[in-house]
Design an enzyme around this catalytic site. Structure first.
Site, PDB file in Angstrom:
ATOM      1  N   SER A  75     -21.918   4.885  -5.322  1.00  0.00           N
ATOM      2  CA  SER A  75     -21.039   4.080  -4.668  1.00  0.00           C
ATOM      3  C   SER A  75     -21.440   3.055  -3.390  1.00  0.00           C
ATOM      4  O   SER A  75     -21.503   2.360  -2.630  1.00  0.00           O
ATOM      5  CB  SER A  75     -19.916   4.888  -3.762  1.00  0.00           C
ATOM      6  N   GLN A  86     -28.661  11.895  -6.960  1.00  0.00           N
ATOM      7  CA  GLN A  86     -28.349  12.368  -6.620  1.00  0.00           C
ATOM      8  C   GLN A  86     -27.066  13.589  -6.803  1.00  0.00           C
ATOM      9  O   GLN A  86     -25.839  14.470  -6.253  1.00  0.00           O
ATOM     10  CB  GLN A  86     -27.006  11.624  -5.713  1.00  0.00           C
ATOM     11  N   HIS A 107     -29.607  16.500  -4.021  1.00  0.00           N
ATOM     12  CA  HIS A 107     -28.798  17.838  -3.787  1.00  0.00           C
ATOM     13  C   HIS A 107     -28.175  19.101  -4.343  1.00  0.00           C
ATOM     14  O   HIS A 107     -27.441  19.401  -4.263  1.00  0.00           O
ATOM     15  CB  HIS A 107     -26.886  16.516  -3.800  1.00  0.00           C
TER      16      HIS A 107
HETATM   17  P1  OAD Z   1     -19.118   8.202  -5.778  1.00  0.00           P
HETATM   18  O1  OAD Z   1     -18.246   9.028  -6.257  1.00  0.00           O
HETATM   19  O2  OAD Z   1     -19.065   7.839  -4.184  1.00  0.00           O
HETATM   20  O3  OAD Z   1     -19.505   6.533  -6.610  1.00  0.00           O
HETATM   21  C1  OAD Z   1     -19.537   6.759  -8.131  1.00  0.00           C
HETATM   22  C2  OAD Z   1     -20.033   5.440  -8.143  1.00  0.00           C
HETATM   23  O4  OAD Z   1     -20.526   4.787  -9.980  1.00  0.00           O
HETATM   24  C3  OAD Z   1     -18.845   4.263  -7.458  1.00  0.00           C
HETATM   25  O5  OAD Z   1     -19.646   3.372  -7.403  1.00  0.00           O
HETATM   26  C4  OAD Z   1     -18.303   3.711  -9.414  1.00  0.00           C
HETATM   27  O6  OAD Z   1     -17.854   2.502  -9.604  1.00  0.00           O
HETATM   28  C5  OAD Z   1     -19.251   3.904 -10.222  1.00  0.00           C
HETATM   29  N1  OAD Z   1     -19.080   4.422 -11.901  1.00  0.00           N
HETATM   30  C6  OAD Z   1     -17.783   4.648 -12.442  1.00  0.00           C
HETATM   31  N2  OAD Z   1     -18.201   5.211 -13.050  1.00  0.00           N
HETATM   32  C7  OAD Z   1     -19.329   4.269 -13.639  1.00  0.00           C
HETATM   33  C8  OAD Z   1     -19.977   4.249 -14.892  1.00  0.00           C
HETATM   34  N3  OAD Z   1     -19.509   4.514 -16.273  1.00  0.00           N
HETATM   35  N4  OAD Z   1     -21.113   3.145 -14.739  1.00  0.00           N
HETATM   36  C9  OAD Z   1     -21.755   2.612 -13.919  1.00  0.00           C
HETATM   37  N5  OAD Z   1     -20.566   3.555 -12.240  1.00  0.00           N
HETATM   38  C10 OAD Z   1     -19.644   3.919 -12.814  1.00  0.00           C
HETATM   39  O7  OAD Z   1     -20.512   9.076  -6.542  1.00  0.00           O
HETATM   40  P2  OAD Z   1     -22.088   8.681  -5.312  1.00  0.00           P
HETATM   41  O8  OAD Z   1     -22.553   7.755  -5.229  1.00  0.00           O
HETATM   42  O9  OAD Z   1     -23.194   9.560  -6.314  1.00  0.00           O
HETATM   43  O10 OAD Z   1     -23.082  14.343  -2.108  1.00  0.00           O
HETATM   44  O11 OAD Z   1     -22.005   9.837  -4.372  1.00  0.00           O
HETATM   45  C11 OAD Z   1     -22.875  10.183  -3.763  1.00  0.00           C
HETATM   46  C12 OAD Z   1     -22.619  11.639  -2.991  1.00  0.00           C
HETATM   47  O12 OAD Z   1     -21.692  11.603  -2.380  1.00  0.00           O
HETATM   48  C13 OAD Z   1     -22.976  12.389  -3.916  1.00  0.00           C
HETATM   49  O13 OAD Z   1     -24.007  12.780  -4.162  1.00  0.00           O
HETATM   50  C14 OAD Z   1     -22.156  14.162  -2.799  1.00  0.00           C
HETATM   51  C15 OAD Z   1     -21.382  13.032  -2.258  1.00  0.00           C
HETATM   52  O14 OAD Z   1     -20.406  13.128  -0.952  1.00  0.00           O
HETATM   53  C16 OAD Z   1     -23.397  15.978  -2.284  1.00  0.00           C
HETATM   54  O15 OAD Z   1     -22.265  16.246  -2.404  1.00  0.00           O
HETATM   55  C17 OAD Z   1     -24.437  15.712  -1.061  1.00  0.00           C
END
Ligand code: OAD
Length: 238
Positions: free
Chosen positions: A181, A93, A111
């Site tokens: 997340s 993503q 994305h």
């Molecule tokens: P998020 O910012 O929602 O979530 C990041 C995740 O990474 C969280 O669950 C944290 O707990 C975890 N995390 C943080 N640091 C970490 C580490 N060092 N090791 C392992 N895990 C860690 O980001 P995404 O899930 O990628 O979409 O968000 C999904 C989408 O939401 C993005 O691609 C974006 C946004 O809307 C678009 O722009 C279309």
């Protein structure tokens, strides 16, 4: 059944957490804010139509941040996995391009990619790594505005990428979910589809997520430490 050894077929789904230790701000963390705007206020077609220069200034800020970041140990281990595993698909993503920079080839960018631009008239996609941009907002040779080649809120995902992601989720033996997340669809459904198709689902994250409810294993901790450990375990080294 717990897979023993290196799986023959692996789908990996990554989110912003895998790049956190490279210094890329996550979406839902405080450090992702720019001039007090939330990403949801700027990453939309409506915001771009209203004020393309403002949206581009935000992308310039993000491109500047990401441009100084390097892949970390979690990215590098996925390159090793791709080399060793016959059927491997990396679904991300993330728009930061760090998987390709690390050396992964079988990457599905759900994305889009922040280092590409798309003409708003012709739809042509080009690599554009220049930073800072000489002119904001940038324009195509045809005169139309260029936009970042990323998926904004309310937009559909590229159909070929989506198809490739669901094909991999349906057919993999193991799905590894790192640093997401699990709240943004349709990517959030991929681990569930894999599980329903009989895959063993493993999650690596610093905290539990909605995906944790049905994973076979949730490994809590930073991706850059836990991903190499998992690979060592699969290789029988630990
Ligand atoms: P998020 O910012 O929602 O979530 C990041 C995740 O990474 C969280 O669950 C944290 O707990 C975890 N995390 C943080 N640091 C970490 C580490 N060092 N090791 C392992 N895990 C860690 O980001 P995404 O899930 O990628 O979409 O968000 C999904 C989408 O939401 C993005 O691609 C974006 C946004 O809307 C678009 O722009 C279309």
């Amino acid at each position: 059944m717990t897979p023993v050894g290196i799986p023959q077929s692996l789908a990996v789904l990554t989110g912003a957490g895998i790049s956190a230790e490279s210094g890329v701000p996550t979406f839902r963390g405080e450090e992702g804010l720019w001039r007090n705007f939330r990403p949801e206020e700027l990453a939309t077609l409506a915001a771009f139509r209203r004020d393309p220069a403002l949206v581009w200034e935000w992308y310039e800020w993000r491109r500047g941040l990401i441009g100084g970041c390097q892949p970390n140990a979690a990215h590098h281990i996925l390159v090793e996995m791709e080399r060793a595993i016959p059927r491997f698909t990396l679904i991300t993503q993330n728009v930061d391009g760090l998987h390709r920079l690390a050396g992964n080839r079988r990457v599905v960018e759900l994305h889009g990619n922040i280092w590409q631009v798309r003409c708003t008239r012709e739809g042509t996609v080009t690599e554009w790594r220049d930073h800072p941009l000489l002119k904001i907002p940038p324009r195509c040779k045809c005169g139309a505005l260029l936009r970042p080649n990323v998926v904004w809120f309310g937009e559909s995902l590229p159909p070929e990428a989506l198809q490739a992601a669901f094909d991999a989720a349906c057919s993999c033996q193991v799905m590894l979910v790192i640093g997401t997340s699990g709240v943004v669809e349709p990517a959030a459904s991929l681990p569930r589809v894999a599980k329903q198709s009989g895959a063993w689902v493993i999650e690596i994250n610093v905290e539990t997520t909605p995906i944790s409810r049905y994973t076979d294993e949730t490994i809590l901790g930073p991706a850059a430490i836990k991903s190499p450990r998992l690979w060592a375990r699969w290789q029988g080294l630990s």
